[in-house]
Write an enzyme that holds these catalytic residues in place. Structure first.
Site, mmCIF file in Angstrom:
data_model
loop_
_atom_site.group_PDB
_atom_site.id
_atom_site.type_symbol
_atom_site.label_atom_id
_atom_site.label_comp_id
_atom_site.label_asym_id
_atom_site.label_seq_id
_atom_site.Cartn_x
_atom_site.Cartn_y
_atom_site.Cartn_z
ATOM 1 N N SER A 90 0.813 -1.214 0.000
ATOM 2 C CA SER A 90 0.000 0.000 0.000
ATOM 3 C C SER A 90 0.844 1.260 0.000
ATOM 4 O O SER A 90 0.319 2.362 0.075
ATOM 5 C CB SER A 90 -0.902 0.001 1.238
ATOM 6 O OG SER A 90 -0.111 -0.175 2.386
ATOM 7 N N THR A 192 -1.548 3.626 4.601
ATOM 8 C CA THR A 192 -0.642 4.735 4.319
ATOM 9 C C THR A 192 0.283 4.843 5.489
ATOM 10 O O THR A 192 -0.154 4.647 6.624
ATOM 11 C CB THR A 192 -1.450 6.051 4.235
ATOM 12 O OG1 THR A 192 -2.240 6.016 3.060
ATOM 13 C CG2 THR A 192 -0.574 7.278 4.215
ATOM 14 N N THR A 210 2.008 7.019 0.312
ATOM 15 C CA THR A 210 1.033 5.948 0.040
ATOM 16 C C THR A 210 0.939 5.656 -1.455
ATOM 17 O O THR A 210 1.298 6.500 -2.282
ATOM 18 C CB THR A 210 -0.361 6.391 0.541
ATOM 19 O OG1 THR A 210 -1.259 5.293 0.478
ATOM 20 C CG2 THR A 210 -0.933 7.526 -0.275
ATOM 21 N N ARG A 220 -6.492 9.977 -9.594
ATOM 22 C CA ARG A 220 -7.095 10.288 -8.290
ATOM 23 C C ARG A 220 -5.998 10.626 -7.269
ATOM 24 O O ARG A 220 -5.017 9.925 -7.122
ATOM 25 C CB ARG A 220 -7.896 9.087 -7.801
ATOM 26 C CG ARG A 220 -8.541 9.258 -6.416
ATOM 27 C CD ARG A 220 -7.734 8.622 -5.318
ATOM 28 N NE ARG A 220 -8.419 8.642 -4.023
ATOM 29 C CZ ARG A 220 -7.822 8.328 -2.875
ATOM 30 N NH1 ARG A 220 -6.552 7.989 -2.852
ATOM 31 N NH2 ARG A 220 -8.495 8.357 -1.734
ATOM 32 N N THR A 243 -4.782 8.624 8.114
ATOM 33 C CA THR A 243 -4.858 7.469 7.224
ATOM 34 C C THR A 243 -6.323 7.098 7.054
ATOM 35 O O THR A 243 -7.170 7.531 7.827
ATOM 36 C CB THR A 243 -4.042 6.292 7.781
ATOM 37 O OG1 THR A 243 -4.092 5.207 6.841
ATOM 38 C CG2 THR A 243 -4.576 5.803 9.112
ATOM 39 N N GLY A 244 -6.591 6.312 6.032
ATOM 40 C CA GLY A 244 -7.964 5.908 5.783
ATOM 41 C C GLY A 244 -8.490 6.527 4.502
ATOM 42 O O GLY A 244 -7.713 6.841 3.602
HETATM 43 C C1 SD4 Z 1 -5.720 7.675 0.467
HETATM 44 N N1 SD4 Z 1 -5.428 8.020 2.835
HETATM 45 O O1 SD4 Z 1 -5.143 7.609 -0.599
HETATM 46 C C2 SD4 Z 1 -4.986 7.240 1.701
HETATM 47 C C3 SD4 Z 1 -5.144 5.778 1.877
HETATM 48 C C4 SD4 Z 1 -4.995 5.252 3.254
HETATM 49 O O2 SD4 Z 1 -5.397 3.606 4.799
HETATM 50 O O3 SD4 Z 1 -4.512 5.854 4.139
HETATM 51 N N2 SD4 Z 1 -5.464 4.096 3.554
HETATM 52 O O4 SD4 Z 1 -6.895 8.032 0.568
#
Ligand code: SD4
Length: 335
Positions: A90, A192, A210, A220, A243-244
């Protein structure tokens, strides 16, 4: 030692209080913030990073911090560990591709003097964080994306490499059979590394990197390359990273919000909780199902107090200070 024992005891009691109060699904207003030093001492150096790969990343950052190195160098060295690891799917090399099969990376970095640098949708470069740092240090700009970011990286001498590893390619081909874009909360197709550190001189810096949401539309950008969303550092106050689901983090300018809440006097813990509640509110206002998303924040202030909160269980973060390196499961909103 005594102080530390007291701190540990208070922290344990505080987490028990959080656990009890969280049956309401909402943090209590007056609960004791955990992870804070009560005696006015500064806990430094210290480094925090998201998810369990943060443990290894913290080790690399600590190598810099323990020698009195700069937080900026520590966070760059730290996040380069998962970036360079093809088994971490990731971040960086080995990251899952977008829906066109292209690995596109996002990263940003911020130092104690509010210097910032960022790259978005960068292909073929294993360490986007170092390109972000080069944008910060060697250009008049703060953000480069796509082909422009790649051309800049190549001109700076970064090698062009294939980042798509066989496992990621296999998953992408499997995904193509349905082509259904449905990020899964916590794992599987996103993660991330966000890292924030306070060095021995008392200065803060942060880094965030990330491959973003797997199978996203080409082009994107998530929150991770956006200063104020995925990362924010104010050397007078503190630092935060996220994160997320990036779309939800961007919607509330998440990391900047956490730092501003700390400026208003909130502990890092309380600031993270309030930012997550903001995400929750905007999801509810839009009739979106919270179960479908994860957002987690980690925060650190100038005293070395830290905290974290997230939408749902499954998120964890790593903290390295002079007591060692540990993984923490933060409290969460959705029970
Ligand atoms: C995103 N925040 O590209 C990142 C992905 C991530 O846990 O953190 N995932 O939206």
């Amino acid at each position: 030692m005594n102080n530390r024992r007291n701190f540990l005891k208070t922290a344990a009691m505080a987490s028990a209080a959080v656990a009890l109060s969280s049956f309401t699904g909402k943090p209590e207003e007056n609960e004791e913030p955990n992870n804070n030093l009560s005696d006015g001492k500064i806990r430094k150096p210290i480094v925090l990073s998201t998810w369990n790969f943060g443990l290894k990343a913290n080790e690399a950052a600590w190598e810099v911090l323990k020698k009195g190195g700069r937080a900026l160098d520590a966070v760059e060295a730290g996040v380069k560990i998962p970036e360079g690891d093809p088994t971490e799917r990731s971040v960086g090399y080995g990251g899952r591709p977008d829906r066109d099969g292209r690995v596109t990376l996002d990263a940003c970095i911020m130092d104690e003097m509010s210097n910032i640098g960022s790259v978005g949708c960068l292909e073929f470069i294993k360490h986007p964080i170092s390109v972000a740092r080069a944008v910060m240090e060697k250009t008049p700009h703060v953000m480069l994306v796509g082909d422009g970011a790649l051309q800049f990286a190549l001109a700076q001498g970064f090698p062009k490499e294939n980042l798509l590893v066989p496992d990621s390619e296999r998953e992408w081909k499997e995904w193509l059979k349905t082509s259904e874009y449905k990020p899964i909360a916590n794992i599987e197709n996103h993660d991330t590394i966000g890292m924030i550190a306070l060095d021995a001189d008392g200065n803060l810096s942060g880094a965030c990197t990330t491959s973003g949401m797997a199978f996203k539309m080409h082009g994107r950008l998530g929150d991770s390359p956006i200063i104020g969303a995925g990362l924010y550092v104010d050397n007078e106050i503190g630092a935060a990273t996220a994160t997320g689901h990036g779309e939800e983090v961007i919607r509330i300018s998440g990391s900047h919000l956490v730092v501003e809440l700390m400026r208003q006097g909130k502990s890092p813990q309380k600031a993270c909780e309030e930012a997550v509640l903001r995400v929750v509110k905007l999801m509810k206002n839009r009739n979106k199902d919270l179960k479908d998303i994860q957002v987690g924040f980690i925060a650190l202030n100038k005293k070395g107090d830290y905290g974290s909160y997230c939408v749902q269980s499954g998120f964890n973060y790593a903290v390295y200070d002079d007591t060692g390196n540990k993984l923490i499961n933060p409290e969460f909103y959705l029970k």
